[in-house]
Design a protein around this motif. Structure first.
Motif, PDB file in Angstrom:
ATOM      1  N   LEU A  14       0.802  -1.353  -0.078  1.00  0.00           N
ATOM      2  CA  LEU A  14       0.007  -0.051  -0.063  1.00  0.00           C
ATOM      3  C   LEU A  14       0.945   1.388   0.017  1.00  0.00           C
ATOM      4  O   LEU A  14       1.612   1.388   0.944  1.00  0.00           O
ATOM      5  CB  LEU A  14      -0.988  -0.084   0.992  1.00  0.00           C
ATOM      6  CG  LEU A  14      -1.565   1.300   1.579  1.00  0.00           C
ATOM      7  CD1 LEU A  14      -2.704   1.556   0.356  1.00  0.00           C
ATOM      8  CD2 LEU A  14      -2.416   1.190   2.880  1.00  0.00           C
TER       9      LEU A  14
ATOM     10  N   LEU B  61      -2.884   5.449  11.941  1.00  0.00           N
ATOM     11  CA  LEU B  61      -3.573   4.673  10.947  1.00  0.00           C
ATOM     12  C   LEU B  61      -2.573   3.405  10.453  1.00  0.00           C
ATOM     13  O   LEU B  61      -2.617   2.261   9.944  1.00  0.00           O
ATOM     14  CB  LEU B  61      -4.365   5.441  10.069  1.00  0.00           C
ATOM     15  CG  LEU B  61      -4.717   4.646   8.633  1.00  0.00           C
ATOM     16  CD1 LEU B  61      -5.719   3.601   9.196  1.00  0.00           C
ATOM     17  CD2 LEU B  61      -5.292   5.744   7.677  1.00  0.00           C
TER      18      LEU B  61
ATOM     19  N   TYR C 172      -1.959   0.632  12.657  1.00  0.00           N
ATOM     20  CA  TYR C 172      -3.037  -0.199  12.617  1.00  0.00           C
ATOM     21  C   TYR C 172      -2.922  -1.181  11.296  1.00  0.00           C
ATOM     22  O   TYR C 172      -3.144  -2.416  11.461  1.00  0.00           O
ATOM     23  CB  TYR C 172      -4.347   0.476  12.475  1.00  0.00           C
ATOM     24  CG  TYR C 172      -5.607  -0.064  12.258  1.00  0.00           C
ATOM     25  CD1 TYR C 172      -6.089  -0.806  13.651  1.00  0.00           C
ATOM     26  CD2 TYR C 172      -6.282  -0.374  11.405  1.00  0.00           C
ATOM     27  CE1 TYR C 172      -7.231  -1.394  13.668  1.00  0.00           C
ATOM     28  CE2 TYR C 172      -7.471  -0.978  11.031  1.00  0.00           C
ATOM     29  CZ  TYR C 172      -7.878  -1.695  12.402  1.00  0.00           C
ATOM     30  OH  TYR C 172      -9.187  -2.251  12.354  1.00  0.00           O
ATOM     31  N   LEU C 173      -2.492  -0.639  10.261  1.00  0.00           N
ATOM     32  CA  LEU C 173      -2.521  -1.290   8.949  1.00  0.00           C
ATOM     33  C   LEU C 173      -1.354  -2.280   8.926  1.00  0.00           C
ATOM     34  O   LEU C 173      -1.537  -3.455   8.385  1.00  0.00           O
ATOM     35  CB  LEU C 173      -2.356  -0.535   7.682  1.00  0.00           C
ATOM     36  CG  LEU C 173      -3.454   0.322   7.544  1.00  0.00           C
ATOM     37  CD1 LEU C 173      -3.443   1.376   6.278  1.00  0.00           C
ATOM     38  CD2 LEU C 173      -4.734  -0.215   7.058  1.00  0.00           C
TER      39      LEU C 173
ATOM     40  N   ARG D 290      -1.881  -5.588  10.972  1.00  0.00           N
ATOM     41  CA  ARG D 290      -2.733  -6.367  10.335  1.00  0.00           C
ATOM     42  C   ARG D 290      -2.258  -6.977   8.807  1.00  0.00           C
ATOM     43  O   ARG D 290      -3.169  -7.334   8.015  1.00  0.00           O
ATOM     44  CB  ARG D 290      -4.089  -5.559  10.145  1.00  0.00           C
ATOM     45  CG  ARG D 290      -4.943  -5.829  11.480  1.00  0.00           C
ATOM     46  CD  ARG D 290      -5.814  -4.433  11.436  1.00  0.00           C
ATOM     47  NE  ARG D 290      -6.738  -4.527  12.815  1.00  0.00           N
ATOM     48  CZ  ARG D 290      -5.780  -4.166  13.646  1.00  0.00           C
ATOM     49  NH1 ARG D 290      -4.408  -3.555  13.777  1.00  0.00           N
ATOM     50  NH2 ARG D 290      -6.537  -4.270  15.109  1.00  0.00           N
TER      51      ARG D 290
ATOM     52  N   HIS E 261      -0.252  -5.715   6.225  1.00  0.00           N
ATOM     53  CA  HIS E 261      -0.065  -4.479   5.213  1.00  0.00           C
ATOM     54  C   HIS E 261       1.252  -4.183   5.066  1.00  0.00           C
ATOM     55  O   HIS E 261       1.680  -3.584   6.066  1.00  0.00           O
ATOM     56  CB  HIS E 261      -0.905  -3.518   4.998  1.00  0.00           C
ATOM     57  CG  HIS E 261      -2.382  -3.940   4.886  1.00  0.00           C
ATOM     58  ND1 HIS E 261      -3.207  -4.473   3.682  1.00  0.00           N
ATOM     59  CD2 HIS E 261      -3.455  -4.235   5.881  1.00  0.00           C
ATOM     60  CE1 HIS E 261      -4.232  -4.570   3.927  1.00  0.00           C
ATOM     61  NE2 HIS E 261      -4.567  -4.595   5.179  1.00  0.00           N
TER      62      HIS E 261
ATOM     63  N   VAL F  43       3.287  -1.185   4.154  1.00  0.00           N
ATOM     64  CA  VAL F  43       3.000   0.283   3.893  1.00  0.00           C
ATOM     65  C   VAL F  43       3.956   1.074   3.759  1.00  0.00           C
ATOM     66  O   VAL F  43       5.067   0.908   4.216  1.00  0.00           O
ATOM     67  CB  VAL F  43       2.122   0.939   5.185  1.00  0.00           C
ATOM     68  CG1 VAL F  43       1.689   2.335   4.861  1.00  0.00           C
ATOM     69  CG2 VAL F  43       0.989  -0.074   5.638  1.00  0.00           C
TER      70      VAL F  43
ATOM     71  N   TRP G  43     -12.290   2.531  10.325  1.00  0.00           N
ATOM     72  CA  TRP G  43     -10.686   1.695  10.096  1.00  0.00           C
ATOM     73  C   TRP G  43     -11.103   0.034   9.808  1.00  0.00           C
ATOM     74  O   TRP G  43     -10.375  -0.308   8.872  1.00  0.00           O
ATOM     75  CB  TRP G  43      -9.890   1.943  10.951  1.00  0.00           C
ATOM     76  CG  TRP G  43      -9.228   3.525  11.270  1.00  0.00           C
ATOM     77  CD1 TRP G  43      -9.817   4.474  10.560  1.00  0.00           C
ATOM     78  CD2 TRP G  43      -8.201   3.858  11.776  1.00  0.00           C
ATOM     79  NE1 TRP G  43      -9.069   5.417  10.878  1.00  0.00           N
ATOM     80  CE2 TRP G  43      -7.841   5.048  11.702  1.00  0.00           C
ATOM     81  CE3 TRP G  43      -7.358   3.185  12.921  1.00  0.00           C
ATOM     82  CZ2 TRP G  43      -6.917   5.708  12.299  1.00  0.00           C
ATOM     83  CZ3 TRP G  43      -6.380   3.845  13.494  1.00  0.00           C
ATOM     84  CH2 TRP G  43      -6.103   5.200  13.184  1.00  0.00           C
TER      85      TRP G  43
ATOM     86  N   TRP H 100     -12.623  -0.500   6.255  1.00  0.00           N
ATOM     87  CA  TRP H 100     -11.750  -0.148   5.245  1.00  0.00           C
ATOM     88  C   TRP H 100     -10.530  -1.014   5.056  1.00  0.00           C
ATOM     89  O   TRP H 100     -10.225  -1.608   4.034  1.00  0.00           O
ATOM     90  CB  TRP H 100     -10.948   1.247   5.387  1.00  0.00           C
ATOM     91  CG  TRP H 100     -10.020   1.508   4.230  1.00  0.00           C
ATOM     92  CD1 TRP H 100     -10.331   1.381   2.855  1.00  0.00           C
ATOM     93  CD2 TRP H 100      -8.494   2.017   4.360  1.00  0.00           C
ATOM     94  NE1 TRP H 100      -9.087   1.646   2.347  1.00  0.00           N
ATOM     95  CE2 TRP H 100      -8.240   2.230   2.978  1.00  0.00           C
ATOM     96  CE3 TRP H 100      -7.852   2.260   5.469  1.00  0.00           C
ATOM     97  CZ2 TRP H 100      -6.597   2.530   3.038  1.00  0.00           C
ATOM     98  CZ3 TRP H 100      -6.538   2.756   5.331  1.00  0.00           C
ATOM     99  CH2 TRP H 100      -5.942   2.909   3.952  1.00  0.00           C
ATOM    100  N   GLU H 101     -10.069  -1.533   6.164  1.00  0.00           N
ATOM    101  CA  GLU H 101      -8.814  -2.668   6.149  1.00  0.00           C
ATOM    102  C   GLU H 101      -9.424  -4.083   5.526  1.00  0.00           C
ATOM    103  O   GLU H 101      -8.674  -4.504   4.889  1.00  0.00           O
ATOM    104  CB  GLU H 101      -8.726  -2.977   7.544  1.00  0.00           C
ATOM    105  CG  GLU H 101      -7.261  -3.629   7.806  1.00  0.00           C
ATOM    106  CD  GLU H 101      -7.500  -5.068   7.638  1.00  0.00           C
ATOM    107  OE1 GLU H 101      -6.422  -5.755   6.858  1.00  0.00           O
ATOM    108  OE2 GLU H 101      -8.327  -5.750   8.078  1.00  0.00           O
TER     109      GLU H 101
ATOM    110  N   LEU I  52      -9.632  -3.263   2.033  1.00  0.00           N
ATOM    111  CA  LEU I  52      -8.108  -3.244   1.406  1.00  0.00           C
ATOM    112  C   LEU I  52      -7.573  -4.576   1.287  1.00  0.00           C
ATOM    113  O   LEU I  52      -7.030  -4.933   0.344  1.00  0.00           O
ATOM    114  CB  LEU I  52      -7.197  -2.165   2.254  1.00  0.00           C
ATOM    115  CG  LEU I  52      -6.089  -1.991   1.554  1.00  0.00           C
ATOM    116  CD1 LEU I  52      -6.120  -1.402   0.466  1.00  0.00           C
ATOM    117  CD2 LEU I  52      -5.278  -1.193   2.813  1.00  0.00           C
ATOM    118  N   ALA I  53      -7.832  -5.341   2.206  1.00  0.00           N
ATOM    119  CA  ALA I  53      -7.401  -6.807   2.361  1.00  0.00           C
ATOM    120  C   ALA I  53      -7.841  -7.638   1.060  1.00  0.00           C
ATOM    121  O   ALA I  53      -6.966  -8.539   0.610  1.00  0.00           O
ATOM    122  CB  ALA I  53      -7.773  -7.425   3.721  1.00  0.00           C
TER     123      ALA I  53
END
Length: 595
Positions: free
Chosen positions: A254, A275, A278-279, A282, A284, A286, A560, A563-564, A567-568
Motif C-alpha cells: 500500500l 492508522l 493499525y495497517l 494487520r 499490510h 505500507v 478503520w 476499510w482494512e 483493502l485486504a
C-alpha cells in the motif's frame, strides 16, 4: 497534441496587460514587478485578503439592497420587532412584579445548538442576560440583512455574510472581561490570578508558535514513531517503508499519498492513534510519502512536478522494492486529489500498476468546495500570487489564518476565553501538535492548484493536462473507495461524493462522523463514532448524495476495520513480507523535521 505551456507566472500574467500599449518586454516586466510589490505589501496589512474582492462583494450587496425597497422595508420591520422583543424581555420582571405575577420571564431568543457562548447559568443574571439577548437578536438581523438580497451573486453574498459574522463574533460580549459574568465571577473568586496566568499562557503560546513544533509530541519519538526507514529520496519526497509487524503480509503493498499542506504523520500519530501502525499490524506492507517542506528556492516547482517526482516516482520505487506488479494506493486531502489525477493519467496510458485507490476526504470536483471558496476567486488568487511571488512560497501562517477564520468561534474566540480569560488548562494532544506543524507551498504549484482545480475545475471538466494530454476520471477501471466526514469544512462530504458521478467503476462511498482531520483519525474504541457505507457496482444507475444517504448501511464505531477489510480483499493472499528497501536513514526521515 502539443505539450501545454507552463502556467503563467504572476510577473508574466501582470506584464501581459501592457502588451497592447506597445511597451517593450523589459518595460512590461518592470511595471509588473511594481504591481506585484504593491499587492504583496498591501497583503501584509490585510491578512492577505484582497481588498478589491471584499470591496466588490460589499458593493454588489449594497447596490442591490438599494434597488430592493421591499428588502429594506423587511429589514426595518425586523429591526423594530426585535427591538420591541428585547424591550419586553428587559421590562418583563418589573411589569410582572407590579402586577403581582410570579410567572417565568418572557422567553428570549435561543442561540444555535452549536453556540455554547451563553450556556452558563451566569448569563441568566441581569444585566448580562440583556447583553446576550441584544447580541443574539442583532446576529439574527444581520444574517437576514446579508442574505436573500435579489440580484447579489452567491459568492458575494457568502463573502458579506461571512465577514459580518466574523465581525460580530469578535465583538460578542463573551469575549470581554467586563461583559462576561463567568469571567468576572472567576476573576473575583481568584483575585485576578486567572488573568495573570492567562497572559502567561498567551505569551507561552506565542513563543511556541514562533519556534515551531511541539516539545511534547516530537516526530520520531512520541508521534511518527512506527518503525521503518527511508528507502528513497529525491528533491521533493522521502519514501518511507514501514517494517513488517509479523512473519506474513499481504502480497500487494500500500502506498499512501498524504497532503503536502501539512506533515504526513497525521496518519501516524501516537501508537494508539496511528492508522499506519493499525495497517502494519494487520499484515499490510505500507509505504508513505513524506513531502519536502519547500523554501524560496523551490518556487518554480509545479503541480506536474508533484505528480511525477512525487506519486509516480514513489510508485516506481514501491514496485521495484517489493517486486509487486500491482500496488494499492490511498491519498488524503490534497494528496488524494493528486493521486486521482495520477490514476487518471495511468488509465489513459494503459498503465495498470494500480490495483485499487482509496481517497480520504479528497475532492475531485470543486464546484462546491465549501467555505474555502470564500478565499478563492480571481481577485483573491491574484492577490495571493503577489505575496507568494515575493517570498517564493505560501507561508504557513497565511494558511493557518484562513483555516482559523472558517471556524473562528471555535478556534479563536472560545479558545481565548477558556485558556486566557478563565485559565482553564488546555491539554495538548497529538492532533493539536500536528496541526501546528504546518508546511509551506511553492508559489507556482499552489497558483496552479488554485487556478486549474478550484477556479477552472479542469479535472472534473476533462480539461486537466498531464504530459500535454487531457485526463478523465471516467477512464478508471480499478476499484475505488472514498471516505468523507460529516462536518468537514475543507472537503464537504457532498463535494467528495461527486467522485461517483465522475466514474463508472466499482465504487464504495463511506461517510463517517467527525471533521476533516478528527474524522479520519478514528481508531477503534473511540466512543460516539458511526458511519454509513454503500457500494455501487459497475453499470448501476447513479444516485445523488441524498439518495445515497437514505439507502446506505449504518455502522457503529470506527471506519478503520471496514476499510482494512476492503483493502485486504484488494491486497492478495498472505505470504512472507517483501524485503526492506535501501536504508537511507530511520523513519520518520529528515524532510518531516524541516521547519
Amino acid at each position: 497534441m502539443n505539450a501545454p505551456e507552463p502556467a503563467a507566472a504572476p510577473v508574466e500574467r501582470a506584464a501581459s496587460a501592457w502588451q497592447d500599449h506597445g511597451k517593450d518586454a523589459t518595460r512590461q516586466r518592470e511595471w509588473a514587478h511594481w504591481d506585484l510589490l504593491l499587492n504583496a505589501w498591501l497583503g501584509k496589512a490585510t491578512g492577505h485578503l484582497s481588498p478589491v474582492g471584499v470591496g466588490l462583494a460589499y458593493a454588489d450587496w449594497l447596490a442591490h439592497l438599494a434597488l430592493s425597497p421591499s428588502k429594506r422595508a423587511e429589514l426595518a420591520g425586523k429591526a423594530v420587532r426585535k427591538l420591541m422583543r428585547w424591550q419586553r424581555y428587559a421590562l418583563h420582571p418589573a411589569l410582572a412584579g407590579e402586577a403581582g405575577e410570579s410567572g417565568e420571564a418572557e422567553s428570549g431568543v435561543e442561540p444555535l445548538p452549536q453556540d455554547q457562548r451563553f450556556s452558563d447559568p451566569a448569563w441568566r443574571r441581569a444585566p448580562y442576560d440583556l447583553l446576550a439577548q441584544a447580541f443574539l437578536l442583532q446576529q439574527q438581523w444581520w444574517h437576514i440583512a446579508t442574505t436573500g438580497v435579489r440580484g447579489v451573486s452567491r459568492h458575494h453574498e457568502d463573502i458579506v455574510n461571512f465577514t459580518v459574522r466574523q465581525f460580530l463574533d469578535m465583538l460578542a460580549p463573551s469575549n470581554f472581561v467586563l461583559t462576561n459574568p463567568v469571567v468576572l465571577d472567576e476573576t473575583m473568586r481568584r483575585g485576578g490570578a486567572n488573568l495573570v496566568n492567562g497572559a502567561a499562557a498567551a505569551l507561552a503560546d506565542w513563543r511556541r508558535q514562533q519556534s515551531g513544533g511541539s516539545e511534547r509530541f516530537r516526530p520520531g519519538a512520541e508521534v511518527a514513531a512506527t518503525p521503518g526507514r527511508v528507502v528513497f529520496r529525491n528533491r521533493l519526497i522521502e519514501l518511507l517503508q514501514y517494517a513488517p509487524a509479523g512473519e506474513r503480509a499481504h502480497a500487494r503493498p500500500l502506498l499512501i499519498v498524504p497532503a503536502w499542506i501539512m506533515k504526513y504523520y497525521i496518519l501516524d500519530l501516537s501508537p494508539h492513534n496511528s492508522l499506519v501502525r493499525y495497517l502494519v499490524e494487520r499484515g499490510h506492507t505500507v509505504f508513505m510519502i513524506s513531502w519536502k517542506n519547500p523554501d524560496a528556492g523551490d518556487r518554480d516547482l509545479s503541480l506536474e512536478d508533484y505528480r511525477c517526482d512525487g506519486v509516480m516516482a514513489a510508485l516506481a520505487e514501491v514496485a521495484r522494492i517489493t517486486g509487486a506488479a500491482r500496488v494499492n494506493a490511498a491519498g488524503y486531502c490534497l494528496g488524494g486529489t493528486l493521486l486521482a489525477i495520477a490514476a487518471a493519467a495511468m488509465a489513459r496510458d494503459g498503465d495498470e500498476r494500480l490495483a485499487s485507490m482509496t481517497l480520504l476526504a479528497a475532492q475531485t470536483d470543486f464546484t462546491e468546495p465549501g467555505e474555502l471558496s470564500l478565499f478563492i476567486d480571481e481577485s483573491q488568487v491574484s492577490f495571493l500570487e503577489a505575496s507568494m511571488w515575493e517570498q517564493g512560497y505560501l507561508d504557513t501562517r497565511q494558511m493557518a489564518g484562513a483555516f482559523q477564520m472558517l471556524r473562528s468561534n471555535d478556534l479563536i474566540w472560545s479558545r481565548r476565553l477558556r485558556h486566557y480569560l478563565l485559565d482553564e488548562p488546555q491539554a495538548e494532544t497529538d492532533l493539536m501538535a500536528w496541526n501546528a506543524d504546518a508546511t509551506r507551498m511553492p508559489c507556482r504549484m499552489h497558483s496552479e492548484y488554485l487556478r486549474r482545480l478550484f477556479l477552472d475545475n479542469e479535472l472534473a471538466r476533462g480539461r486537466y493536462l498531464c504530459d500535454g494530454r487531457p485526463v478523465s476520471l471516467g477512464e478508471l477501471e480499478l476499484p475505488v473507495l472514498a471516505v468523507a466526514t460529516t462536518t468537514d469544512h475543507v472537503a464537504p462530504w457532498r463535494s467528495v461524493y461527486k467522485l461517483l458521478q465522475q466514474t463508472s467503476t466499482d465504487a464504495t462511498f463511506l461517510l463517517t462522523t467527525g471533521g476533516h482531520n478528527a474524522g479520519v483519525v478514528s481508531p477503534p474504541g473511540r466512543a460516539g463514532r458511526e458511519f454509513r457505507i454503500a457500494r455501487r457496482v459497475p453499470g448501476a444507475p447513479y444516485a445523488d448524495a441524498d439518495a445515497w444517504l437514505a439507502q446506505a448501511r449504518r455502522g457503529e464505531g470506527s471506519w478503520w476495520p471496514v476499510w482494512e477489510s476492503w483493502l485486504a480483499a484488494q491486497a492478495g493472499p498472505m505470504a512472507p513480507p517483501p524485503p526492506m528497501g535501501p536504508d537511507l536513514g530511520a523513519a520518520p526521515g529528515t524532510y518531516v523535521l524541516q521547519r
